[in-house]
Design a protein around this motif. Structure first.
Motif, mmCIF file in Angstrom:
data_model
loop_
_atom_site.group_PDB
_atom_site.id
_atom_site.type_symbol
_atom_site.label_atom_id
_atom_site.label_comp_id
_atom_site.label_asym_id
_atom_site.label_seq_id
_atom_site.Cartn_x
_atom_site.Cartn_y
_atom_site.Cartn_z
ATOM 1 N N UNK A 133 0.820 -1.215 0.000
ATOM 2 C CA UNK A 133 0.000 0.000 0.000
ATOM 3 C C UNK A 133 0.850 1.259 0.000
ATOM 4 N N UNK A 134 1.760 1.371 0.946
ATOM 5 C CA UNK A 134 2.578 2.576 1.056
ATOM 6 C C UNK A 134 3.541 2.671 -0.128
ATOM 7 N N UNK A 135 4.053 1.525 -0.575
ATOM 8 C CA UNK A 135 4.943 1.508 -1.738
ATOM 9 C C UNK A 135 4.238 1.930 -3.022
ATOM 10 N N UNK A 136 2.980 1.519 -3.196
ATOM 11 C CA UNK A 136 2.205 1.939 -4.375
ATOM 12 C C UNK A 136 2.031 3.458 -4.381
ATOM 13 N N UNK A 137 1.779 4.010 -3.212
ATOM 14 C CA UNK A 137 1.655 5.469 -3.120
ATOM 15 C C UNK A 137 2.986 6.133 -3.458
ATOM 16 N N UNK A 182 -2.894 9.914 0.674
ATOM 17 C CA UNK A 182 -1.980 9.867 1.812
ATOM 18 C C UNK A 182 -2.687 10.143 3.131
ATOM 19 N N UNK A 183 -3.677 11.028 3.133
ATOM 20 C CA UNK A 183 -4.439 11.290 4.361
ATOM 21 C C UNK A 183 -5.076 9.997 4.849
ATOM 22 N N UNK A 184 -5.621 9.207 3.923
ATOM 23 C CA UNK A 184 -6.205 7.921 4.306
ATOM 24 C C UNK A 184 -5.128 6.946 4.784
ATOM 25 N N UNK A 185 -3.979 6.922 4.117
ATOM 26 C CA UNK A 185 -2.885 6.053 4.556
ATOM 27 C C UNK A 185 -2.432 6.460 5.956
#
Length: 195
Positions: A133-137, A182-185
Motif C-alpha cells: 500500500x505505502x509503496x504503491x503510493x 496519503x491522508x487515508x494512509x
C-alpha cells in the motif's frame, strides 16, 4: 481558421480531462483494493511483532505535512499558470517538486529502516500489505515527480499553450489525489496502526 483550431484544442482538452478523471477513478479502485488487503492482513503478524512497534508517528506526521504543503504549492502553481505568470508557476512547481522529493526520500528511508530492523515485506502478511500500500503510493509520487519535470521542460520550450495548460491541470489534479490518498494512509495505516 485559427479560431476553429483553438476551439478544437479546447474540445480535445475537455475530452482529455474527462479521460483523466476516468483514470483517477480506476486508480482509486486500485488503492481501495490495497486498503482492503491491508485491513484484512494488518493483524496477521505470524510470530513477529506488529507494525505498531516500528511506527514513528512524529516522523510520519512530518512526512504528511510535507506532502500536504506540496499539494498547496501545486495549487499555487496552477493559479499562477491560469494568470499567465510563467515564472511564478515554475517557482511553485519547483517548490512542489522539492517537497515531493523530500517526501519520497523520507518514505524510502522509512522502508530501509524497517527492512534493517527485520520488518521487511517478507516478515509477515501484515508487513507485505503495508509495503504494498505505502509503496504503491510512493511509486505514484515518483511518477508525479517525473511528470512534473517533463511537463515543465515542455512548457519552457513551447509556452503555455492550451494543451500544455491542460496537461498541467491534470498534473495538479493527480498531485492533489495523491495528497488525499496519503491522508487515508496516514489515518488507517499509521494512526490506527499505533492503537
Amino acid at each position: 481558421m485559427e479560431e476553429t483550431l483553438e476551439k478544437f484544442e479546447i474540445e480535445e482538452s475537455d475530452r482529455d480531462l474527462y479521460g483523466f478523471w476516468v483514470y483517477l477513478m480506476s486508480d482509486l479502485l486500485t488503492f481501495a483494493v490495497l486498503f482492503a488487503a491491508f485491513a484484512v492482513l494488518h493483524n496477521n503478524i505470524a510470530d513477529g511483532p506488529s507494525s505498531s512497534k516500528f511506527i514513528n508517528l512524529n516522523f510520519v506526521f512530518i512526512e504528511t505535512i510535507i506532502l500536504l504543503t506540496s499539494s498547496f504549492t501545486a495549487g499555487l502553481a496552477t493559479l499562477a499558470m491560469n494568470k499567465e505568470k510563467k515564472k511564478s508557476m515554475f517557482a511553485w512547481f519547483g517548490v512542489t517538486f522539492l517537497l515531493g522529493v523530500t517526501f519520497l526520500v523520507m518514505e524510502l528511508n522509512e522502508f530501509r529502516n524497517l527492512i534493517l530492523d527485520g520488518a521487511g515485506p517478507s516478515r509477515s502478511a501484515s508487513f507485505s500489505s503495508f509495503f504494498a500500500l505505502v509503496g504503491a503510493h510512493g511509486f505514484h509520487i515518483f511518477i508525479g515527480l517525473l511528470w512534473m519535470s517533463v511537463a515543465c521542460i515542455i512548457v519552457n520550450r513551447q509556452g503555455l499553450t492550451i494543451k500544455n495548460k491542460s496537461n498541467l491541470e491534470r498534473l495538479s489534479l493527480f498531485w492533489h489525489f495523491l495528497g488525499i490518498v496519503w491522508i487515508f494512509i496516514f489515518t488507517v495505516v499509521y494512526l490506527i496502526g499505533v492503537l
